[in-house]
Structure formats: C-alpha cells, structure tokens
Enzyme design. Structure first.
Site, short mmCIF file in Angstrom:
data_model
loop_
_atom_site.label_atom_id
_atom_site.label_comp_id
_atom_site.label_asym_id
_atom_site.label_seq_id
_atom_site.Cartn_x
_atom_site.Cartn_y
_atom_site.Cartn_z
N SER A 1 0.83 -1.20 0.00
CA SER A 1 0.00 0.00 0.00
C SER A 1 0.87 1.26 0.00
O SER A 1 1.65 1.49 -0.93
CB SER A 1 -0.95 -0.03 1.20
OG SER A 1 -1.97 0.93 1.06
N ASP B 1 0.10 -4.08 -4.07
CA ASP B 1 -1.09 -3.24 -4.23
C ASP B 1 -0.81 -1.79 -3.80
O ASP B 1 -1.38 -1.31 -2.81
CB ASP B 1 -2.26 -3.82 -3.43
CG ASP B 1 -3.60 -3.49 -4.08
OD1 ASP B 1 -3.67 -3.44 -5.32
OD2 ASP B 1 -4.59 -3.27 -3.34
N HIS C 1 -7.38 -5.82 -0.86
CA HIS C 1 -6.10 -5.13 -0.64
C HIS C 1 -5.10 -6.06 0.05
O HIS C 1 -3.92 -6.07 -0.30
CB HIS C 1 -6.38 -3.89 0.22
CG HIS C 1 -5.34 -2.82 0.13
ND1 HIS C 1 -4.72 -2.44 -1.04
CD2 HIS C 1 -4.81 -2.00 1.10
CE1 HIS C 1 -3.87 -1.46 -0.80
NE2 HIS C 1 -3.90 -1.18 0.49
#
Length: 343
Positions: free
Chosen positions: A81, A109, A196
């Site tokens: 992230s 991601d 996610h």
C-alpha cells in the site's frame, strides 16, 4: 537482504509469516521498518510522512553499506500500500543523494489515492530499482471501494484475477468475523480490506510454493480470460512469468534477451501486464487451463433452436481432484457455437 516497509500496526501475522517463509527459502537478513505511528490517520498526513521515512530508510541502507559492507544492488524492498510508494522514495534517494542503485522493489497493491495519474517522481516507478514488480489486487475505482492502483507502474505488473476483485472476498462480514475467531475488529478490518490484503497473502505463499504461480502476459483481463493469450511460447518464451518472489528470474531472462544484466541500471521499460488466476482460500495457487466447449450442430440441435445453460468441470488426476470449476456463466448457446476460456 530483505527490508519490509509496512505499518507495524497492520496485520502482524503478515510480517512474521513472510519473514518465516523467506528464512526457509534462503539465508537472508530481514529488517522490518516500524513506521506504524507515521502511517496513522489522517491519511493525508501518512502520505506526506512517507517522503521522510523513505529518506531515513535510504540513510540507514547507506550506513549499513558504509559500516558493514552491504551492497544495495542486492537489497530487496517489499512494501504494501503506502509502503510500496515509500519504497520508491528509498530507491530515488539512494540514486539521487548517494549515487547508489537499489536491487529490487516489490510493490504490493500500491495505494491509489494521491498517487494514481501522478508524475513518476511522486510515486513508485521503474527508475527506483533495477527491478520493480507490482501486484495489483484492489484496483477497482476508488469510488467503488478500491484502494490500490490499476495502472502499470513497474517492469512487471501482475494482476491476479484481473486485479480488482479477489475470489473469497465476496463473503459477508460475519464470515470474516468467524475466521478471526469472533474478533469484530479484526473481522471488520479484513472484510473491508480483503482485496487489498490479498496482495501480500499471494506473495507470501509464492515464496516456497511447489505450485509455480504461472502468469501470462496479455493486454487485458478479458482477453486473458477468453483464452486469447494462453501460448507461453510467444515472444521467445517470455510471455509467461512466475508470479511472486521468483518473478526476478523472468526479469533476468528478459534482460538477457536484450544482452543486459539485472544488476545494471535499467531506466526505460515498457510496462508488461501479466494475469493469473487464484483460488478463494489458501493455498491460493492454481494451474491454468484453457477449455473450449463446442455446441452440437446436429439436425436435432438446430431444430431445437439451442439451449440456455452454464458449464462447469471437475478435473481428476492421480493425486486427487479439483473443486467444481465454473466455466461459463448461464447464457444462450446456439447450435454450432464455440466458447473458449482460461480457468
């Protein structure tokens, strides 16, 4: 040397399990960067903080190089992230301040808000390391709940199940609470971030999986799923790549085909999109099959006028059988029709 760049407050089991798998795989040094306080809400502040944390991490790596002789070209950063873009700042600082090249960055991601559609200097990009591989698992539009980027930003960009919606993440909230042994907080967190989170669950499994996690290069998920990109012999055998930790072997092959080395700086690279299919629970890795269904074109079939239905298969082998695999959704099939798909 492996360096994790992920908030310490996020899913502790990820760091410990990935560390364990990496130490089983090879004799490596693993450092976890604890920047949990800096990644706390508000999100805008966390976005700003990654610039400083990235610079500090680059200082740490340069100090380790100077004091104990580590070689930054053999350092692999794994960031999830915001940690993915933070890794980019580490690589950029090493290059611009210390004239050093980082070996590899794996972006799990990478976060979308404030990074999608920006200039490369703002986000992770291929110039930040000799090899940058990206895993996209939550790339639906942000207004629909997607947290990750959809655009390719690495040397190799992997899109499991199309990169937006992951199998098993469509369960209700109570199913996740049950999986977390009744913890409402943990269950809600996993429910909201399931797509996610899948990026690092897939990557962790790839480290020591016997299943090869094969991904196929294609322009779109629809073309891949329709079976239009199934030939691994295309492009001198470079149209298929192993997903996850072993993706670097594919990058080596690409560069060798160009007469280059993976440990030489590569600043320009055409993005490559690779697609694969996973299961809905661990183990996630699946073998790929292309299936073609031919509808009868007999006189009786033509007189009947076709059928409405759906297809599924179950594959049997010497070591067992698969679960029921849904092939084609319910639709009309006319006599003589042909339907192909990758599963």
């Amino acid at each position: 040397m492996i360096l994790f760049l992920k908030p310490i407050s996020s899913v502790v089991s990820f760091k410990s399990e990935l560390t364990r798998q990496l130490l089983i795989k090879d004799d490596v040094n693993v450092i976890v960067n604890n920047w949990g306080a800096g990644s706390s809400p508000p999100y805008t502040q966390a976005v700003a903080n990654i610039r400083l944390v990235g610079y500090m991490t680059a200082v740490l790596l340069n100090t380790l190089r100077r004091e104990v002789g580590i070689r930054t070209e053999y350092v692999h950063l794994i960031g999830h992230s915001l940690g993915a873009h933070l890794s980019g700042y580490v690589g950029s600082t090493l290059r611009t301040v210390y004239n050093l090249k980082l070996g590899r960055i794996t972006g799990l991601d990478p976060a979308d808000p404030y990074f999608s559609g920006t200039e490369s200097i703002v986000r992770l990009d291929p110039t930040d390391a000799t090899f940058v591989d990206i895993v996209h698992t939550d790339a639906a539009p942000f207004v629909k709940g997607g947290l990750g980027m959809g655009e390719p930003i690495g040397h190799l960009d992997f899109y499991p199940n199309g990169g937006e919606n992951q199998p098993g993440c469509d369960q209700g909230m109570f199913a996740f609470i049950h999986l977390e042994r009744g913890s409402v907080v943990k269950g809600l967190r996993k429910y909201l971030g399931c797509d996610h989170i899948r990026s690092y669950e897939y990557f962790t499994e790839s480290v020591n999986a016997r299943c090869p996690f094969i991904a196929v290069e294609c322009d779109t998920w629809d073309n891949f799923h329709a079976g239009n990109c199934f030939n691994c012999l295309r492009n001198n055998g470079l149209s298929c790549a192993k997903f996850g930790l072993n993706a670097v072997k594919h990058r080596n092959s690409q560069l060798q085909a160009l007469g280059m080395s993976v440990y030489k700086p590569v600043y320009e690279s055409k993005p490559s999109k690779y697609f694969l299919i996973t299961g809905d629970k661990q183990p996630f890795c699946r073998y790929l099959y292309r299936v073609t269904v031919f509808i009868s074109n007999s006189t009786a079939s033509r007189e009947h006028g076709g059928e409405v239905g759906k297809f599924s298969i179950e594959i049997h082998g010497t070591k067992g059988k698969t679960d029921d695999i849904s092939l084609f959704k319910e639709q009309f099939y006319k006599p003589g029709a042909e339907q192909t798909g990758t599963f």
